[in-house]
Design a protein around this motif. Structure first.
Motif, PDB file in Angstrom:
ATOM      1  N   ILE A  38       0.829  -1.197   0.000  1.00  0.00           N
ATOM      2  CA  ILE A  38       0.000   0.000   0.000  1.00  0.00           C
ATOM      3  C   ILE A  38       0.867   1.252   0.000  1.00  0.00           C
ATOM      4  N   GLU A  39       0.611   2.136  -0.958  1.00  0.00           N
ATOM      5  CA  GLU A  39       1.222   3.460  -0.981  1.00  0.00           C
ATOM      6  C   GLU A  39       0.163   4.541  -0.797  1.00  0.00           C
ATOM      7  N   GLY A  40      -1.097   4.220  -1.058  1.00  0.00           N
ATOM      8  CA  GLY A  40      -2.201   5.180  -0.982  1.00  0.00           C
ATOM      9  C   GLY A  40      -2.909   5.125   0.353  1.00  0.00           C
ATOM     10  N   SER A  41      -4.237   5.365   0.330  1.00  0.00           N
ATOM     11  CA  SER A  41      -4.988   5.442   1.582  1.00  0.00           C
ATOM     12  C   SER A  41      -6.213   4.532   1.574  1.00  0.00           C
ATOM     13  N   ILE A  42      -6.544   4.039   2.752  1.00  0.00           N
ATOM     14  CA  ILE A  42      -7.701   3.171   2.946  1.00  0.00           C
ATOM     15  C   ILE A  42      -8.490   3.690   4.135  1.00  0.00           C
ATOM     16  N   GLU A  43      -9.793   3.855   3.928  1.00  0.00           N
ATOM     17  CA  GLU A  43     -10.732   4.212   4.990  1.00  0.00           C
ATOM     18  C   GLU A  43     -11.639   3.011   5.169  1.00  0.00           C
ATOM     19  N   SER A  57       4.232   6.554   2.243  1.00  0.00           N
ATOM     20  CA  SER A  57       3.099   7.412   1.894  1.00  0.00           C
ATOM     21  C   SER A  57       1.754   6.787   2.245  1.00  0.00           C
ATOM     22  N   ALA A  58       1.741   5.591   2.795  1.00  0.00           N
ATOM     23  CA  ALA A  58       0.494   4.876   3.089  1.00  0.00           C
ATOM     24  C   ALA A  58      -0.229   5.468   4.287  1.00  0.00           C
ATOM     25  N   SER A  59      -1.559   5.402   4.221  1.00  0.00           N
ATOM     26  CA  SER A  59      -2.409   5.863   5.321  1.00  0.00           C
ATOM     27  C   SER A  59      -3.600   4.913   5.429  1.00  0.00           C
ATOM     28  N   VAL A  60      -3.782   4.310   6.597  1.00  0.00           N
ATOM     29  CA  VAL A  60      -4.915   3.412   6.835  1.00  0.00           C
ATOM     30  C   VAL A  60      -5.669   3.933   8.047  1.00  0.00           C
ATOM     31  N   ASN A  61      -6.957   4.203   7.863  1.00  0.00           N
ATOM     32  CA  ASN A  61      -7.809   4.647   8.946  1.00  0.00           C
ATOM     33  C   ASN A  61      -8.887   3.586   9.130  1.00  0.00           C
ATOM     34  N   GLY A  62      -8.648   2.658  10.038  1.00  0.00           N
ATOM     35  CA  GLY A  62      -9.564   1.549  10.274  1.00  0.00           C
ATOM     36  C   GLY A  62      -8.815   0.350  10.809  1.00  0.00           C
ATOM     37  N   LYS A  63      -9.515  -0.734  10.966  1.00  0.00           N
ATOM     38  CA  LYS A  63      -8.939  -1.956  11.537  1.00  0.00           C
ATOM     39  C   LYS A  63      -8.028  -2.657  10.530  1.00  0.00           C
ATOM     40  N   ILE A  64      -6.873  -3.107  11.015  1.00  0.00           N
ATOM     41  CA  ILE A  64      -5.930  -3.877  10.197  1.00  0.00           C
ATOM     42  C   ILE A  64      -5.818  -5.275  10.790  1.00  0.00           C
ATOM     43  N   ALA A  66      -3.623  -8.737   9.707  1.00  0.00           N
ATOM     44  CA  ALA A  66      -2.641  -9.282   8.768  1.00  0.00           C
ATOM     45  C   ALA A  66      -1.822 -10.362   9.460  1.00  0.00           C
ATOM     46  N   ARG A  67      -1.349 -11.315   8.668  1.00  0.00           N
ATOM     47  CA  ARG A  67      -0.457 -12.337   9.221  1.00  0.00           C
ATOM     48  C   ARG A  67       0.893 -11.729   9.567  1.00  0.00           C
ATOM     49  N   LYS A  68       1.394 -10.836   8.692  1.00  0.00           N
ATOM     50  CA  LYS A  68       2.668 -10.148   8.904  1.00  0.00           C
ATOM     51  C   LYS A  68       2.512  -8.705   8.465  1.00  0.00           C
ATOM     52  N   LEU A  69       3.265  -7.806   9.113  1.00  0.00           N
ATOM     53  CA  LEU A  69       3.185  -6.384   8.801  1.00  0.00           C
ATOM     54  C   LEU A  69       4.580  -5.794   8.693  1.00  0.00           C
ATOM     55  N   VAL A  70       4.820  -5.051   7.606  1.00  0.00           N
ATOM     56  CA  VAL A  70       6.067  -4.324   7.399  1.00  0.00           C
ATOM     57  C   VAL A  70       5.683  -2.865   7.177  1.00  0.00           C
ATOM     58  N   VAL A  71       6.217  -1.962   8.009  1.00  0.00           N
ATOM     59  CA  VAL A  71       5.838  -0.554   7.953  1.00  0.00           C
ATOM     60  C   VAL A  71       7.080   0.299   7.709  1.00  0.00           C
ATOM     61  N   ASP A  72       7.050   1.076   6.624  1.00  0.00           N
ATOM     62  CA  ASP A  72       8.130   2.027   6.354  1.00  0.00           C
ATOM     63  C   ASP A  72       7.950   3.272   7.208  1.00  0.00           C
ATOM     64  N   GLU A  73       9.044   3.939   7.511  1.00  0.00           N
ATOM     65  CA  GLU A  73       8.995   5.190   8.258  1.00  0.00           C
ATOM     66  C   GLU A  73       8.151   6.206   7.491  1.00  0.00           C
ATOM     67  N   GLY A  74       7.217   6.829   8.175  1.00  0.00           N
ATOM     68  CA  GLY A  74       6.346   7.820   7.551  1.00  0.00           C
ATOM     69  C   GLY A  74       4.942   7.318   7.291  1.00  0.00           C
ATOM     70  N   ALA A  75       4.760   6.012   7.247  1.00  0.00           N
ATOM     71  CA  ALA A  75       3.418   5.448   7.057  1.00  0.00           C
ATOM     72  C   ALA A  75       2.581   5.733   8.291  1.00  0.00           C
ATOM     73  N   SER A  76       1.261   5.831   8.097  1.00  0.00           N
ATOM     74  CA  SER A  76       0.401   6.084   9.250  1.00  0.00           C
ATOM     75  C   SER A  76      -0.793   5.146   9.233  1.00  0.00           C
ATOM     76  N   TYR A  77      -1.221   4.758  10.415  1.00  0.00           N
ATOM     77  CA  TYR A  77      -2.466   4.016  10.551  1.00  0.00           C
ATOM     78  C   TYR A  77      -3.106   4.361  11.878  1.00  0.00           C
ATOM     79  N   SER A  78      -4.427   4.391  11.842  1.00  0.00           N
ATOM     80  CA  SER A  78      -5.197   4.740  13.025  1.00  0.00           C
ATOM     81  C   SER A  78      -6.312   3.724  13.162  1.00  0.00           C
ATOM     82  N   GLY A  79      -6.347   3.029  14.283  1.00  0.00           N
ATOM     83  CA  GLY A  79      -7.354   2.003  14.519  1.00  0.00           C
ATOM     84  C   GLY A  79      -6.718   0.768  15.104  1.00  0.00           C
ATOM     85  N   GLU A  80      -7.516  -0.243  15.284  1.00  0.00           N
ATOM     86  CA  GLU A  80      -7.037  -1.503  15.852  1.00  0.00           C
ATOM     87  C   GLU A  80      -6.141  -2.216  14.843  1.00  0.00           C
TER      88      GLU A  80
END
Length: 89
Positions: A38-43, A57-64, A66-80
């Protein structure tokens, strides 16, 4: 086949393959896929039955989920955020 999204999707996305979302991609709804970059955004809820890659550049606003998660510096997510095998049984 794998899905590449560079536009806007209003509604839910379900795929047995990989979702690749460009920086201009946006989902207003839930997404369920086998792997994702993901480089874009998910609501909405994002469920990845594999590895989820969130670029800077990724932005996730909601529940995630996943079996595995890799997050680059600068990515954002809000939620469970639930990571690991136990959430997929």
């Amino acid at each position: 086949e794998d899905i590449r999204l560079d536009g806007v999707l209003v509604g839910d996305l379900v795929s047995e393959k990989r979702l690749v979302m460009g920086a201009d991609g946006k989902i207003n709804g839930n997404a369920d896929c086998n792997g994702s970059a993901i480089e874009g955004s998910i609501e909405g809820e994002l469920r990845v039955n594999g590895t989820l890659f969130l670029s800077s550049s990724a932005s996730v606003n909601g529940k995630i989920l996943a079996r595995k998660l890799v997050v680059d510096e600068g990515a954002s997510y809000s939620g469970e955020c639930l990571i690991g095998e136990k959430h997929f049984k």
